[in-house]
Design an enzyme around this catalytic site. Structure first.
Site, short mmCIF file in Angstrom:
data_model
loop_
_atom_site.label_atom_id
_atom_site.label_comp_id
_atom_site.label_asym_id
_atom_site.label_seq_id
_atom_site.Cartn_x
_atom_site.Cartn_y
_atom_site.Cartn_z
N THR A 132 0.51 -0.99 0.21
CA THR A 132 0.12 -0.11 -0.01
C THR A 132 1.53 1.19 0.16
O THR A 132 1.65 1.01 0.45
CB THR A 132 -0.69 -0.13 1.64
N ASP A 133 0.56 2.67 -0.46
CA ASP A 133 0.78 3.60 -0.14
C ASP A 133 1.01 4.42 1.02
O ASP A 133 2.06 5.39 1.02
CB ASP A 133 0.59 4.77 -1.48
N GLU A 134 0.40 3.63 2.13
CA GLU A 134 -0.04 4.02 3.46
C GLU A 134 1.92 3.89 3.61
O GLU A 134 1.94 4.47 4.97
CB GLU A 134 -0.63 3.58 4.01
N TYR B 251 -1.27 -0.20 11.19
CA TYR B 251 -1.21 -1.79 9.83
C TYR B 251 -0.48 -0.75 8.93
O TYR B 251 0.28 -1.82 8.49
CB TYR B 251 -2.75 -0.96 9.43
N LYS C 159 2.34 -3.48 7.14
CA LYS C 159 2.64 -3.93 5.99
C LYS C 159 3.84 -3.72 5.02
O LYS C 159 5.11 -4.01 4.88
CB LYS C 159 1.60 -2.64 5.09
#
Ligand code: NAD
Ligand code: TYD
Length: 352
Positions: free
Chosen positions: A123-125, A148, A152
């Site tokens: 994810t971009d997060e 989260y 990741k």
């Protein structure tokens, strides 16, 4: 080719399983999923009759189950995860177990196999938060802000290490916020749609100013497929949609599409450590993989609202079970009139 898709009963994984079976007639697909609260066999209903498809229930963090799932596999596409930021703020335990330990467990099983690719879907997060300007590229530093995102990022780094240390042919993909049919109604878009269709209040964190870069899950899945087929092991590919929008504008659009009024909006206490803005530079995937997003936000949102309107039984079941207690925990206090001060994470703040 035998492809193992982990998390194939979830929102994105189920779309990917359908895409692979429809577009790659030679491939055998193993859907390896633990069926947690967000995993739903309704998402892959009808596929049991397909001789090229097999469902295997199991936990990615269980070494025996992982070894069994990967036996005979040519490639793994790893999507299984705990995926919701708000749940990670309530309790990070399952995120560490599934996203971190689970990824390492799969990578260990992959080392013993004869895989040609291991696609780590991320994810971009992991890049953290942006201010009003700029975009994240594949070389942006990792600076995750939520449990989260941190879990990741840890998984991505373990995948990178497995490539460098053991030669596992890892490719990492990082997508922006996904939307589309069958998304579990805890995330913003399906939550707004389902509350609006039920005439219930719609919670908007802070002042609704946070910006997200939206991509339709079908565009993301096509990206994962081209990364698998044309990507280079050891490399990272970003997949971002063309549309960036602040949450308030998005919610207003969704309410209109659902036939509801803006009086349903409730400004509630902000998410802790709320990332202000995400924006992905996907020029590498465009240039090197020939990928581009095809679904414009307006058309995608209209079709998504229609899907939820046409699937009340799916929605009712998703909103049953654990969902009610999660919802009460997450929103009971927030939906009271006096909201706490905003806590948006802007990158200009002092960071560790
Ligand atoms: P989801 O929550 O809808 O689905 C997750 C799936 O993983 C479920 O089917 C669940 O049963 C399964 N699962 C959970 N724990 C498991 C375990 N221990 N063992 C085996 N299966 C397990 O999530 P999603 O939105 O479809 O996201 C899929 C992947 O894509 C995740 O890795 C997520 O980080 C990534 N991603 C999501 C988005 C997004 O906007 N949703 C954006 C970028 C990347
Ligand atoms: P979400 O769908 O949870 O995705 P992510 O946190 O991974 O970006 O949230 C999208 C945006 O919507 C984010 O800025 C938080 C905000 N949001 C709300 O305002 N209200 C809500 O009830 C939820 C779930 C999210």
């Amino acid at each position: 080719m035998q492809i193992v898709v982990t998390g194939g009963a979830g929102f994105i994984g189920s779309q990917l399983v359908h895409l692979l079976l429809e577009t790659r007639p030679e491939w055998q697909i193993v859907n390896f999923d633990a069926l947690t609260y967000s995993g739903n066999l309704e998402n892959v209903a009808g596929l049991e009759a397909n001789s090229r498809y097999r469902f295997l229930r199991g936990d990615v963090a269980d070494p025996e189950a992982a070894a069994q799932a990967l036996a005979g596999a040519d490639a793994v596409i790893h999507l299984a995860a705990e995926s919701h930021v708000d749940r990670s703020i309530q309790d990070a335990g399952d995120f560490i177990r599934t996203n971190v330990t689970g990824t390492q467990t799969l990578l260990d099983a992959a080392r013993r196999g004869r895989l040609s690719r291991f696609v780590q879907v991320s994810t971009d997060e992991v890049y953290g938060s942006l201010g009003n300007e700029g975009r994240f590229s594949e070389t942006s530093p990792l600076a995750p802000n939520s449990p989260y995102a941190a879990s990741k990022a840890a998984a991505d780094l373990l995948a990178r290490a497995a490539f460098h240390t053991h030669g596992v042919p890892v490719i990492i993909t990082r997508a922006s916020n996904n939307y589309g049919p069958r998304q579990f109604p805890e995330k913003l878009i399906p939550l707004v749609i389902s509350n609006a269709l039920a005439g219930e209040p719609v919670p908007l964190y802070g002042r609704g100013e946070n910006v997200r870069n939206w991509i339709h899950a079908a565009d993301h899945c096509r990206g994962i497929l081209v990364a698998l087929e044309r990507g280079t092991p050891g490399e990272i590919y970003n997949f971002g949609g063309d549309d960036e929008l602040d949450n308030l504008s998005l919610v207003k659009r969704l309410l209109r599409l659902a036939g509801a009024g803006e009086e349903l909006i409730r400004y509630v206490a902000d998410r802790l450590g709320h990332d202000f803005r995400y924006s992905l530079d996907s020029s590498r995937a465009r240039r090197e993989l020939g990928w581009r997003p095809e679904i414009a936000l307006d058309a995608g949102l209209t079709a998504t609202v229609d899907w939820y309107r046409q699937h009340p039984a799916w929605l009712r079941r998703a909103r049953g079970g654990d969902f009610q207690s999660y919802y009460a925990r997450q929103y009971e206090v927030r939906l009271q009139p006096a909201a706490a001060p905003a806590a948006t994470h802007r990158p200009t703040e002092k960071s560790c």
